[in-house]
Design a protein around this motif. Structure first.
Motif, PDB file in Angstrom:
ATOM      1  N   LYS A  90      69.587 -26.851 -88.997  1.00  0.00           N
ATOM      2  CA  LYS A  90      69.011 -27.359 -87.748  1.00  0.00           C
ATOM      3  C   LYS A  90      67.862 -26.478 -87.265  1.00  0.00           C
ATOM      4  N   ALA A  91      67.961 -25.186 -87.555  1.00  0.00           N
ATOM      5  CA  ALA A  91      66.924 -24.246 -87.138  1.00  0.00           C
ATOM      6  C   ALA A  91      65.747 -24.211 -88.108  1.00  0.00           C
ATOM      7  N   GLY A  92      65.818 -25.009 -89.179  1.00  0.00           N
ATOM      8  CA  GLY A  92      64.748 -25.026 -90.162  1.00  0.00           C
ATOM      9  C   GLY A  92      64.736 -23.800 -91.057  1.00  0.00           C
ATOM     10  N   GLN A  93      65.921 -23.170 -91.222  1.00  0.00           N
ATOM     11  CA  GLN A  93      66.003 -21.936 -92.005  1.00  0.00           C
ATOM     12  C   GLN A  93      66.840 -22.108 -93.268  1.00  0.00           C
ATOM     13  N   LEU A  94      67.008 -23.350 -93.708  1.00  0.00           N
ATOM     14  CA  LEU A  94      67.739 -23.645 -94.943  1.00  0.00           C
ATOM     15  C   LEU A  94      66.925 -24.637 -95.755  1.00  0.00           C
ATOM     16  N   THR A  95      66.592 -24.268 -96.976  1.00  0.00           N
ATOM     17  CA  THR A  95      65.750 -25.085 -97.850  1.00  0.00           C
ATOM     18  C   THR A  95      66.566 -25.570 -99.036  1.00  0.00           C
ATOM     19  N   PHE A  96      66.368 -26.834 -99.423  1.00  0.00           N
ATOM     20  CA  PHE A  96      67.092 -27.430-100.542  1.00  0.00           C
ATOM     21  C   PHE A  96      66.129 -27.783-101.672  1.00  0.00           C
ATOM     22  N   THR A 143      57.791 -16.114-103.990  1.00  0.00           N
ATOM     23  CA  THR A 143      57.044 -15.469-102.903  1.00  0.00           C
ATOM     24  C   THR A 143      57.870 -14.445-102.135  1.00  0.00           C
ATOM     25  N   GLY A 144      59.164 -14.394-102.418  1.00  0.00           N
ATOM     26  CA  GLY A 144      60.035 -13.484-101.673  1.00  0.00           C
ATOM     27  C   GLY A 144      60.300 -13.971-100.260  1.00  0.00           C
ATOM     28  N   GLY A 145      60.229 -15.290-100.065  1.00  0.00           N
ATOM     29  CA  GLY A 145      60.384 -15.846 -98.723  1.00  0.00           C
ATOM     30  C   GLY A 145      61.788 -16.247 -98.361  1.00  0.00           C
ATOM     31  N   LEU A 146      62.789 -15.725 -99.060  1.00  0.00           N
ATOM     32  CA  LEU A 146      64.184 -16.072 -98.772  1.00  0.00           C
ATOM     33  C   LEU A 146      64.984 -14.817 -98.488  1.00  0.00           C
ATOM     34  N   ALA A 161      68.325 -22.195-100.292  1.00  0.00           N
ATOM     35  CA  ALA A 161      67.890 -20.844 -99.931  1.00  0.00           C
ATOM     36  C   ALA A 161      67.842 -20.718 -98.418  1.00  0.00           C
ATOM     37  N   LEU A 162      68.285 -19.591 -97.942  1.00  0.00           N
ATOM     38  CA  LEU A 162      68.192 -19.269 -96.516  1.00  0.00           C
ATOM     39  C   LEU A 162      66.925 -18.453 -96.290  1.00  0.00           C
ATOM     40  N   ALA A 213      67.500 -15.892 -87.180  1.00  0.00           N
ATOM     41  CA  ALA A 213      68.825 -15.492 -86.699  1.00  0.00           C
ATOM     42  C   ALA A 213      69.933 -16.387 -87.237  1.00  0.00           C
ATOM     43  N   ALA A 214      69.682 -17.682 -87.279  1.00  0.00           N
ATOM     44  CA  ALA A 214      70.710 -18.614 -87.764  1.00  0.00           C
ATOM     45  C   ALA A 214      70.996 -18.384 -89.241  1.00  0.00           C
ATOM     46  N   ALA A 215      69.946 -18.147 -90.026  1.00  0.00           N
ATOM     47  CA  ALA A 215      70.124 -17.891 -91.448  1.00  0.00           C
ATOM     48  C   ALA A 215      70.862 -16.578 -91.679  1.00  0.00           C
ATOM     49  N   GLN A 216      70.539 -15.573 -90.883  1.00  0.00           N
ATOM     50  CA  GLN A 216      71.211 -14.288 -91.027  1.00  0.00           C
ATOM     51  C   GLN A 216      72.699 -14.422 -90.703  1.00  0.00           C
TER      52      GLN A 216
END
Length: 233
Positions: free
Chosen positions: A100-106, A117-120, A182-183, A187-190
């Motif tokens: 929901k926070a846009g911090q999870l990619t599928f 890119t090291g973006g996770l 990938a997270l 804060a939500a992903a952490q």
């Protein structure tokens, strides 16, 4: 001193003091049944156990809960199974919040791009993922860690979690199946990473230190264990 008391507790089985992130609290419900307090917020006296299935089984076998609470304790039919289910639910709920926070990619392509890119901050793979698909993620992730080490970046850590099936994650996230995810930073992903770590600790094999200490002290009453520590330092 107060801060130490807030962030660490002693495992009632091994008698080893650990950060609360490495322990799980159990309490008696109003009807006298022992239940996992995964949020560590329930009222009443609690018993802390190292967050590991095998050690929980040992604690049950050695009647650690009754000794610690100094009362008769009723156990649910499958306390380890119930505990794992609660930890799974917390993890899945956290993944939902991260989405929901846009911090999870599928999706394999998007996830590989984030690894490049090291973006996770964490890689997630379904337990039923195909071997070739898994290797296409794990290989670049290892290269990412190697590159960070070569550049002298201290504390760089992108964990890889394989904890749930694609169907379990898909159902919780309202999707058909989730194989690779990938997270990303936030804060939500952490929070989801922290929940994943706890579930991973629970299903892992206990360390030699834990099993050794439990074997030595686990058959002793708490007061006998205290006496032993005074004698041996």
């Amino acid at each position: 001193m107060a801060r130490r008391a807030e962030t660490s507790r002693m495992c009632a089985l091994t008698r080893v003091e650990k950060p609360v992130a490495e322990l799980i609290r159990f309490v008696l419900s109003p009807d006298g049944v022992l239940v996992p307090d995964t949020e560590a917020k329930a009222e009443g006296r609690g018993v802390w156990i190292s967050i590991n299935r095998d050690l929980l089984v040992e604690a049950i076998k050695k009647k650690v809960f009754a000794r610690s609470l100094k009362t008769e304790v009723t156990l649910p039919e499958d306390l380890p199974g119930l505990t794992e289910l609660r930890l799974q639910q917390r993890y899945l709920n956290a993944l939902g919040m991260a989405r929901k926070a846009g911090q999870l990619t599928f999706g394999a392509t998007k996830v590989r791009g984030l690894i490049t890119t090291g973006g996770l901050i964490a890689l997630i793979t379904a337990t039923d993922a195909a071997d070739d698909g898994r290797s296409k993620m794990v290989g670049p992730l290892k290269a990412l860690h190697y590159g960070a080490a070569e550049e002298g970046i201290d504390g760089f850590d992108v964990p890889h979690f394989e904890l749930l099936s694609s169907e379990q994650m898909g159902l919780a996230l309202g999707m058909e199946n989730v194989i690779h995810a990938a997270l990303t930073r936030g804060a939500a992903a952490q929070a989801a990473v922290e929940k994943a770590r706890r579930l991973a600790l629970f299903i892992a094999k206990p360390t030699e230190t834990d099993t050794g200490r439990a074997a030595v002290d686990g058959d002793l009453l708490p007061e006998e264990q205290d006496e032993r520590r005074e004698i041996h330092g």
